[in-house]
Motif scaffolding. Structure first.
Motif, PDB file in Angstrom:
ATOM      1  N   PHE A  13     -35.690  -8.112  44.119  1.00  0.00           N
ATOM      2  CA  PHE A  13     -35.703  -9.329  43.245  1.00  0.00           C
ATOM      3  C   PHE A  13     -35.816  -9.221  41.709  1.00  0.00           C
ATOM      4  O   PHE A  13     -34.998  -9.802  41.294  1.00  0.00           O
ATOM      5  N   PHE A  14     -36.389  -8.294  41.444  1.00  0.00           N
ATOM      6  CA  PHE A  14     -36.668  -8.231  39.772  1.00  0.00           C
ATOM      7  C   PHE A  14     -35.449  -7.604  39.120  1.00  0.00           C
ATOM      8  O   PHE A  14     -35.043  -7.870  38.034  1.00  0.00           O
ATOM      9  N   SER A  15     -34.617  -6.730  40.078  1.00  0.00           N
ATOM     10  CA  SER A  15     -33.628  -6.201  39.592  1.00  0.00           C
ATOM     11  C   SER A  15     -32.288  -7.213  39.206  1.00  0.00           C
ATOM     12  O   SER A  15     -31.797  -7.085  38.413  1.00  0.00           O
ATOM     13  N   LEU A  16     -32.501  -8.121  40.228  1.00  0.00           N
ATOM     14  CA  LEU A  16     -31.524  -9.340  40.232  1.00  0.00           C
ATOM     15  C   LEU A  16     -31.794 -10.177  39.130  1.00  0.00           C
ATOM     16  O   LEU A  16     -31.016 -10.725  38.388  1.00  0.00           O
ATOM     17  N   LEU A  17     -33.004 -10.275  38.678  1.00  0.00           N
ATOM     18  CA  LEU A  17     -33.585 -11.218  37.561  1.00  0.00           C
ATOM     19  C   LEU A  17     -33.110 -10.246  36.358  1.00  0.00           C
ATOM     20  O   LEU A  17     -32.869 -10.925  35.177  1.00  0.00           O
ATOM     21  N   VAL A  18     -33.114  -9.213  36.451  1.00  0.00           N
ATOM     22  CA  VAL A  18     -32.562  -8.322  35.111  1.00  0.00           C
ATOM     23  C   VAL A  18     -30.921  -8.635  34.952  1.00  0.00           C
ATOM     24  O   VAL A  18     -30.772  -8.828  33.703  1.00  0.00           O
ATOM     25  N   ILE A  19     -30.369  -8.841  36.041  1.00  0.00           N
ATOM     26  CA  ILE A  19     -28.982  -9.076  35.937  1.00  0.00           C
ATOM     27  C   ILE A  19     -28.672 -10.630  35.346  1.00  0.00           C
ATOM     28  O   ILE A  19     -28.007 -10.920  34.458  1.00  0.00           O
ATOM     29  N   PHE A  20     -29.440 -11.472  36.143  1.00  0.00           N
ATOM     30  CA  PHE A  20     -29.128 -12.942  35.906  1.00  0.00           C
ATOM     31  C   PHE A  20     -29.951 -13.596  34.977  1.00  0.00           C
ATOM     32  O   PHE A  20     -29.850 -14.717  34.662  1.00  0.00           O
ATOM     33  N   SER A  21     -30.716 -12.989  34.005  1.00  0.00           N
ATOM     34  CA  SER A  21     -31.484 -13.675  32.915  1.00  0.00           C
ATOM     35  C   SER A  21     -30.910 -13.748  31.708  1.00  0.00           C
ATOM     36  O   SER A  21     -29.843 -12.916  31.409  1.00  0.00           O
ATOM     37  N   LYS A  22     -30.687 -15.018  31.173  1.00  0.00           N
ATOM     38  CA  LYS A  22     -29.862 -15.289  29.947  1.00  0.00           C
ATOM     39  C   LYS A  22     -30.402 -14.602  28.696  1.00  0.00           C
ATOM     40  O   LYS A  22     -29.930 -14.216  27.713  1.00  0.00           O
ATOM     41  N   ASN A  23     -31.872 -14.593  28.634  1.00  0.00           N
ATOM     42  CA  ASN A  23     -32.560 -14.010  27.447  1.00  0.00           C
ATOM     43  C   ASN A  23     -32.555 -12.361  27.695  1.00  0.00           C
ATOM     44  O   ASN A  23     -33.206 -11.724  28.645  1.00  0.00           O
ATOM     45  N   PRO A  24     -32.242 -11.569  26.660  1.00  0.00           N
ATOM     46  CA  PRO A  24     -32.340 -10.080  26.661  1.00  0.00           C
ATOM     47  C   PRO A  24     -33.722  -9.497  26.728  1.00  0.00           C
ATOM     48  O   PRO A  24     -33.715  -8.702  27.474  1.00  0.00           O
ATOM     49  N   VAL A  25     -34.268 -10.373  26.162  1.00  0.00           N
ATOM     50  CA  VAL A  25     -35.802  -9.734  26.185  1.00  0.00           C
ATOM     51  C   VAL A  25     -36.411  -9.883  27.396  1.00  0.00           C
ATOM     52  O   VAL A  25     -37.086  -9.042  28.010  1.00  0.00           O
ATOM     53  N   HIS A  26     -36.164 -10.955  28.203  1.00  0.00           N
ATOM     54  CA  HIS A  26     -36.429 -11.110  29.301  1.00  0.00           C
ATOM     55  C   HIS A  26     -36.148 -10.293  30.410  1.00  0.00           C
ATOM     56  O   HIS A  26     -36.632  -9.733  31.377  1.00  0.00           O
ATOM     57  N   SER A  27     -34.825  -9.722  30.199  1.00  0.00           N
ATOM     58  CA  SER A  27     -34.125  -8.871  30.905  1.00  0.00           C
ATOM     59  C   SER A  27     -35.046  -7.469  30.830  1.00  0.00           C
ATOM     60  O   SER A  27     -35.031  -6.772  31.961  1.00  0.00           O
ATOM     61  N   VAL A  28     -35.144  -7.273  29.722  1.00  0.00           N
ATOM     62  CA  VAL A  28     -35.845  -5.871  29.562  1.00  0.00           C
ATOM     63  C   VAL A  28     -37.370  -5.911  30.225  1.00  0.00           C
ATOM     64  O   VAL A  28     -37.815  -4.940  30.828  1.00  0.00           O
ATOM     65  N   LEU A  29     -38.210  -7.061  30.171  1.00  0.00           N
ATOM     66  CA  LEU A  29     -39.218  -7.024  30.726  1.00  0.00           C
ATOM     67  C   LEU A  29     -39.049  -6.969  32.031  1.00  0.00           C
ATOM     68  O   LEU A  29     -39.972  -6.409  32.985  1.00  0.00           O
ATOM     69  N   TYR A  30     -38.154  -7.541  32.847  1.00  0.00           N
ATOM     70  CA  TYR A  30     -37.874  -7.495  34.237  1.00  0.00           C
ATOM     71  C   TYR A  30     -37.559  -6.077  34.612  1.00  0.00           C
ATOM     72  O   TYR A  30     -38.077  -5.711  35.645  1.00  0.00           O
ATOM     73  N   LEU A  31     -36.841  -5.565  33.787  1.00  0.00           N
ATOM     74  CA  LEU A  31     -36.569  -4.082  34.117  1.00  0.00           C
ATOM     75  C   LEU A  31     -37.746  -3.102  34.109  1.00  0.00           C
ATOM     76  O   LEU A  31     -38.089  -2.267  34.946  1.00  0.00           O
ATOM     77  N   ILE A  32     -38.735  -3.439  33.241  1.00  0.00           N
ATOM     78  CA  ILE A  32     -40.122  -2.885  33.146  1.00  0.00           C
ATOM     79  C   ILE A  32     -40.595  -3.136  34.569  1.00  0.00           C
ATOM     80  O   ILE A  32     -41.122  -2.133  35.219  1.00  0.00           O
ATOM     81  N   ILE A  33     -40.682  -4.324  35.076  1.00  0.00           N
ATOM     82  CA  ILE A  33     -41.281  -4.506  36.179  1.00  0.00           C
ATOM     83  C   ILE A  33     -40.574  -3.866  37.428  1.00  0.00           C
ATOM     84  O   ILE A  33     -41.176  -3.131  38.381  1.00  0.00           O
TER      85      ILE A  33
END
Length: 165
Positions: A13-33
């Motif tokens: 779920f969080f790896s998909l959020l990394v891919i589909f997130s529009k904001n790059p900072v949010h993508s990095v935070l999802y990648l941390i999770i």
């Protein structure tokens, strides 16, 4: 076993959020999770050393580096370069190849027997240290000397020459 599947679901779920997130900072935070869920998987698999290394190196150092780079670049839609049609076609072809690979993997799935560890303490840090300092002492020491030489070389290269009067 339910905990393993729940953490696996969170990883996907969080790896998909990394891919589909529009904001790059949010993508990095999802990648941390996502990396944190990987750490939980390592703990569940009795690989404490991998869990610690994943937590310190990936979640600590590399993700902080990603955040600093993103904040330094100050990415926004105005500065984003236009993508050519060739890049878009290559992305579609790569996505289709990924879908074919996933479909083949799912088709080959079959139930398996549960894994039983012969040595349940194989991933412990204490046992890794014993093997590292008993069987692989020379390569370990040579790599430490190599890293020390690289560090001294980096300091000497970064050092500014004094101004001549």
């Amino acid at each position: 076993m339910n905990l393993f599947y729940f953490i696996a679901f969170l990883s996907v779920f969080f790896s998909l959020l990394v891919i589909f997130s529009k904001n790059p900072v949010h993508s990095v935070l999802y990648l941390i999770i996502t990396f944190f869920t990987f750490t939980i998987h390592y703990i569940l698999l009795n690989a404490q050393f991998l869990a610690i290394v994943n937590f310190i190196v990936y979640m600590g150092a590399i993700m902080v580096l990603f955040l600093f780079v993103l904040m330094l670049l100050n990415l926004n839609k105005d500065s984003e370069p236009l993508k050519s049609n060739l890049v878009k076609v290559a992305g579609v072809v790569a996505g289709m190849c990924l879908l074919v690979t996933i479909a083949g993997s799912v088709k080959a799935l079959q139930p398996s027997d549960p894994v039983v560890l012969i040595k349940p303490d194989i991933g412990l840090v204490q046992n890794l240290g014993k093997v590292l300092f008993k069987d692989f002492l020379l390569p370990f020491e040579v790599s430490s000397i190599l890293l020390l030489a690289a560090m001294v070389g980096a300091v000497l290269l970064a050092k500014k020459e004094p101004k001549k009067a």
